[in-house]
Motif scaffolding. Structure first.
Motif, PDB file in Angstrom:
ATOM      1  N   HIS A 271      -4.600  14.652   2.814  1.00  0.00           N
ATOM      2  CA  HIS A 271      -5.938  14.773   2.235  1.00  0.00           C
ATOM      3  C   HIS A 271      -5.990  15.664   1.000  1.00  0.00           C
ATOM      4  CE1 HIS A 271      -7.435  12.456   5.515  1.00  0.00           C
ATOM      5  NE2 HIS A 271      -6.849  13.276   6.379  1.00  0.00           N
TER       6      HIS A 271
ATOM      7  N   GLY B 183      -3.097  12.687  -1.814  1.00  0.00           N
ATOM      8  CA  GLY B 183      -3.775  11.779  -0.881  1.00  0.00           C
ATOM      9  C   GLY B 183      -4.879  11.032  -1.607  1.00  0.00           C
ATOM     10  N   VAL B 184      -5.645  11.775  -2.411  1.00  0.00           N
ATOM     11  CA  VAL B 184      -6.734  11.147  -3.178  1.00  0.00           C
ATOM     12  C   VAL B 184      -6.159  10.110  -4.129  1.00  0.00           C
ATOM     13  CG1 VAL B 184      -8.507  11.582  -4.904  1.00  0.00           C
ATOM     14  CG2 VAL B 184      -8.251  13.146  -2.992  1.00  0.00           C
TER      15      VAL B 184
ATOM     16  N   ARG C 117       0.863  -1.193   0.000  1.00  0.00           N
ATOM     17  CA  ARG C 117       0.000   0.000   0.000  1.00  0.00           C
ATOM     18  C   ARG C 117       0.892   1.232   0.000  1.00  0.00           C
ATOM     19  NH1 ARG C 117      -2.849  -3.275  -1.221  1.00  0.00           N
ATOM     20  NH2 ARG C 117      -4.721  -4.069  -0.202  1.00  0.00           N
TER      21      ARG C 117
ATOM     22  N   ALA D  59      -3.298   8.522  -3.841  1.00  0.00           N
ATOM     23  CA  ALA D  59      -2.797   7.383  -3.070  1.00  0.00           C
ATOM     24  C   ALA D  59      -3.961   6.498  -2.647  1.00  0.00           C
ATOM     25  CB  ALA D  59      -2.039   7.880  -1.846  1.00  0.00           C
ATOM     26  N   ASP D  60      -5.047   7.146  -2.200  1.00  0.00           N
ATOM     27  CA  ASP D  60      -6.232   6.372  -1.809  1.00  0.00           C
ATOM     28  C   ASP D  60      -6.738   5.566  -2.997  1.00  0.00           C
ATOM     29  OD1 ASP D  60      -6.160   7.170   0.759  1.00  0.00           O
ATOM     30  OD2 ASP D  60      -7.757   8.682   0.600  1.00  0.00           O
ATOM     31  N   GLY D  61      -6.753   6.263  -4.133  1.00  0.00           N
ATOM     32  CA  GLY D  61      -7.213   5.598  -5.369  1.00  0.00           C
ATOM     33  C   GLY D  61      -6.351   4.401  -5.682  1.00  0.00           C
TER      34      GLY D  61
ATOM     35  N   ASN E 287      -0.583   9.633   4.099  1.00  0.00           N
ATOM     36  CA  ASN E 287      -1.732   9.950   4.950  1.00  0.00           C
ATOM     37  C   ASN E 287      -1.966  11.456   4.892  1.00  0.00           C
ATOM     38  OD1 ASN E 287      -3.797   9.555   6.668  1.00  0.00           O
ATOM     39  ND2 ASN E 287      -2.545   9.433   8.520  1.00  0.00           N
TER      40      ASN E 287
ATOM     41  N   ASN F  23      -4.415   2.741  -3.622  1.00  0.00           N
ATOM     42  CA  ASN F  23      -4.586   1.713  -2.597  1.00  0.00           C
ATOM     43  C   ASN F  23      -5.879   0.935  -2.834  1.00  0.00           C
ATOM     44  OD1 ASN F  23      -2.208   2.360  -1.412  1.00  0.00           O
ATOM     45  ND2 ASN F  23      -3.080   3.624   0.205  1.00  0.00           N
ATOM     46  N   ASN F  24      -6.920   1.691  -3.172  1.00  0.00           N
ATOM     47  CA  ASN F  24      -8.201   1.026  -3.454  1.00  0.00           C
ATOM     48  C   ASN F  24      -8.059   0.068  -4.628  1.00  0.00           C
ATOM     49  OD1 ASN F  24      -9.616   2.169  -1.412  1.00  0.00           O
ATOM     50  ND2 ASN F  24     -10.444   3.866  -2.633  1.00  0.00           N
TER      51      ASN F  24
ATOM     52  N   GLU G  64      -6.202  -2.891  -3.650  1.00  0.00           N
ATOM     53  CA  GLU G  64      -7.056  -3.761  -2.844  1.00  0.00           C
ATOM     54  C   GLU G  64      -7.979  -4.558  -3.749  1.00  0.00           C
ATOM     55  OE1 GLU G  64      -9.739  -2.725   0.991  1.00  0.00           O
ATOM     56  OE2 GLU G  64      -7.778  -1.819   0.803  1.00  0.00           O
TER      57      GLU G  64
END
Lengths: 176, 617
Positions: free
Chosen positions: B209, B213-214, B203, B216-218, B207, B220-221, B224
């Motif tokens: 926002h 961050g978006v 991952r 990275a979240d994308g 951390n 990571n998602n 996943e």
């Protein structure tokens, strides 16, 4: 254009003067102009006919100017129209703003000066020698054939007259 | 250039763009500052000049009025306190120059320095008023050099400040860019690791926002999701594997079934093939039968069918024995025309000796030990046999006798198809024999003399021509004997025509018996006969003629119980190629020899061209 018209008018005036007054010297011509100019650098006290719209120039004694002063009549100075009056005696109070004391009055000069001084608010001018030392305000005298003037500042002050420093700076001498 | 910029790391890009932006901004600010300063300075200078002009004007009004030049000069000289004033001129009411001031620092000298060239002079012309009267004009000329120098000083300071602030800003930017590039670097590293290790459990360790961050979240998602899919896929593949193995087992089962089915099918196929072969055999038999029939059709006499039958029977019935018997009416017996196989057969049998012939239909012997056996094959029969009478138009024409090949096992029953083929063959043969009999009868009627049964003159002609040409090829000779019954006319007259016919008939029989197989005897006409002897020499021909003359003499006739006188014959002999190579010349030669014999006294043999009697008696 304006300047040109002025010049022409002046030239016409001069020619006219020369034509009419053959005897009148260039000296008095300059003196007449000076007298007119003095009117512009002197402030009269408010008590003196402040409401009147005339500035009266009186000639005490025999008029050396001839018709030259007539040319000044009707001209404006300090917002007022110039009037010419010729006087036999020095009863100037309430009548004259400026008094020119002619050479003819040399003998009675002291009396005239006193009378004029008492009148208050009258600018006395003369080409009699030591006029300013004797209590007159402005005295004409010749320097190198040029008309110059002296000012008795005390006399002016006593007559409640304010003379512009600009005029003072031009005077050959200023008495206190 | 642009592409090179595109490939730069974000870090550098950020700093570069920041530096560029800052530089541009600062340069713009500086430029604006300089321009506005300059404009402001100019304006200020002008205003100052104007004020100065006002002051000078006001102060010199009296001097002007009173024509006091020195006072005016004095007044103008006070301008020395303002070094940027280069020139001041006072004009009187008439426009005449009244007083003049020239800056002693610049006056007379050539325009000094680049600045004075660069910067324009400013000038003010102002009327001098006294009350409302214009009593003169003042003209002031000022230099902007000082202001310009001041501006330049300011500008230098600004540039230095700009550079310093740019450096500072860059330092700050380099510091600040880390806050942007570090997360990006982390993201990139994560991506690299994921793609190189194929480890979707990684991952991005970010951390915050903001957009990164978006991102990275994308990521990571996404990782996943990919991991989840991976697991599902694995699970699915395991299920699939199990399914595959199950299916394989099923398939194997089916395959085995199929195999057994296939074997069954193969077996059926073999049977079918056997059946087919049988059929083919049957077909072959039929073909052969029809072929045999064709050949039989081509036969011109009953005797000729012998070889044809043997040939086909051997093919149709390999290993079988047997014989074809032809019925002779005259002899009331059946004679073997041909026979085949190992087992010997009777040459001649009586119709009574065969159960088949007796019954008029097929007699089958299945087991020689148990069944009724025909007399003609009573001996040495060990296997099953068939006697098929050949019947056509209700007439028995012969017999087809067939024996199965013997073996060690013992007698076998006759296969059905062989039986039917035998019957068919017999039928065909019967038809053929019948036809040939008919043909022979017809031919006999056309080539034979009906009274004597000898060949007629037409046949003689054909045969002689054929034999002569053959002799010519083979370099052999053909003998011709012409003979005539002596005094036959008288004989006829004495005993009647019936007796004459009888005599002629008997002579014909004698001639038939006397000749060899290859010889041909003909009735030439009336009481005249001809014998053709292919391949004979003169001596033998004469001997044969002589033997015939003597034999005829031995004939005894009786008609209605009455003894009749014996007869004699005269003979003429001619031989090719000496007496001719053409049938006509040869016959004429033989005929002349015959007449010579007649003339010489009858009952004798004469050789053509010799005119001598050959009488050995």
């Amino acid at each position: 254009m304006k300047r040109l018209r002025c010049a022409l008018l002046t030239l016409a005036g001069l020619l006219y003067s020369a034509g009419l007054l053959a005897a009148a010297s260039l000296e008095y011509e300059v003196k007449a102009a000076f007298i007119y100019n003095f009117s512009q650098f002197v402030e009269w006290p408010d008590s003196v006919d402040s409401q009147a719209d005339e500035l009266v120039l009186c000639v005490l004694g025999r008029d050396p100017f001839g018709q030259l002063l007539e040319a000044l009549e009707g001209r404006r100075a300090q917002g007022k129209t110039i009037q010419i009056k010729r006087l036999r005696n020095a009863s100037v109070e309430g009548v004259c703003h400026i008094v020119f004391v002619s050479q003819s009055e040399s003998e009675r000069l002291a009396a005239h000066i006193n009378a004029i001084a008492d009148a208050k608010g009258v600018l006395s001018i003369s080409d009699i020698e030591d006029f300013s030392r004797k209590g007159g305000v402005i005295e004409f005298h010749m320097v190198d054939n040029r008309v110059r003037f002296k000012i008795n500042l005390k006399a002016a002050r006593d007559a409640n007259l304010a003379i512009s420093s600009r005029l003072l700076s031009l005077a050959t001498s200023v008495h206190e | 250039m642009l592409s090179r910029y595109r490939d730069l790391p974000i870090k550098v890009k950020l700093v570069l763009s920041f530096a560029l932006t800052t530089t541009v901004a600062l340069a713009l600010v500086t430029a604006f500052f300089a321009i506005s300063s300059w404009e402001h300075a100019k304006g200020e200078a002008k205003l100052e000049l104007k004020i100065l002009a006002d002051v000078i004007g006001a102060n010199s009004s009296a001097a002007l009025l009173f024509g006091d030049r020195s006072a005016a000069d004095e007044m103008l000289d006070s301008l020395g306190a303002a070094p940027y004033i280069e020139l001041a001129i006072l004009y009187d009411m008439d426009g005449q120059e009244f007083a003049r001031y020239e800056n002693p620092a610049t006056h007379g000298a050539t325009p000094a320095g680049a600045a004075s060239e660069l910067t324009p002079d400013i000038s003010v012309t102002q009327g001098i008023l006294l009350g409302q009267r214009e009593i003169g004009t003042i003209v002031l000329h000022g230099s902007l050099d000082t202001r310009f120098e001041q501006l330049m000083d300011n500008l230098l300071t600004a540039v230095i400040a700009t550079i310093v602030s740019l450096a500072l800003a860059l330092l700050i930017a380099m510091r600040l860019q880390r806050s942007i590039t570090n997360p990006v670097q982390k993201l990139t590293d994560t991506l690299h690791r994921v793609s190189s290790e194929h480890d979707y459990s990684l991952r991005a360790p970010i951390n915050q926002h903001d957009e990164i961050g978006v991102l990275a979240d994308g990521l990571n998602n996404m990782l996943e999701t990919v991991q989840d899919r991976d697991q599902k896929l694995e699970k699915h593949s395991q299920t699939l594997e199990a399914e595959v193995s199950e299916r394989t087992a099923n398939l194997q089962e089916v395959n085995e079934k199929l195999q057994s089915e296939l074997e069954e099918r193969k077996r059926i196929e073999t049977n079918l093939k056997l059946a087919h072969e049988e059929l083919k055999e049957h077909h072959e038999q039929s073909t052969m039968l029809s072929e045999m029939n064709d050949h039989l059709q081509l036969c011109k006499s009953v005797d000729e069918i012998g070889p044809v039958v043997t040939n086909f029977i051997r093919k149709l019935f390999p290993g079988w024995s047997g014989a074809l018997y032809i019925h002779h009416h005259s002899k009331s017996m059946v004679e073997a025309l041909v026979s085949w196989g190992q087992s010997p057969v009777e040459e001649v049998i009586s119709p009574d000796d065969c159960w088949g012939l007796r019954q008029g239909h097929t007699h089958l012997v299945k087991d020689p030990a148990a069944d009724l056996i025909c007399a003609h094959c009573a001996q040495d029969i060990q296997s099953a046999c068939l006697c098929v009478p050949m019947v056509a138009h209700g007439e028995i024409l012969g017999l087809l006798h067939m024996r199965m090949p013997g073996n060690d096992v013992g007698p076998q029953p006759v296969p059905e198809d062989y039986k039917s083929v035998t019957l068919a063959t017999a039928k065909d043969l019967a038809l053929a024999v019948s036809n040939l009999r008919l043909l022979e009868a017809l031919q006999a009627q056309s080539v034979r003399d009906p009274l004597t049964g000898l060949f007629n003159r037409r046949y003689l002609q054909e045969t002689l021509d054929r034999e002569l040409s053959r002799a010519l090829r083979g370099n052999t000779s053909v003998g011709v004997i012409m003979l005539d019954i002596d005094h036959f006319k008288k004989f006829n007259d004495d005993y009647g025509h019936d007796v004459g016919d009888l005599v002629l008939k008997e002579l014909g029989v004698r001639l038939k018996h006397a000749i060899r197989n290859e010889d041909i005897a003909c009735r030439y006409g009336g009481e005249e006969f001809t014998i053709i002897l292919p391949g004979i020499n003169q001596e033998n021909a004469l001997l044969r003629a002589e033997a015939l003359r003597q034999d005829v003499k031995t004939i005894r006739f009786s008609y209605k119980g009455k003894q009749i006188n014996h007869i004699s014959i005269s003979l003429g002999v001619a031989l090719s190629p000496n007496d001719g190579t053409e049938s006509e010349t040869l016959i004429t030669a033989a005929d002349q020899a015959l007449y010579a014999a007649k003339r010489a006294g009858r009952d004798r043999v004469m050789l053509a061209g010799e005119e001598t009697v050959h009488n050995n008696a």
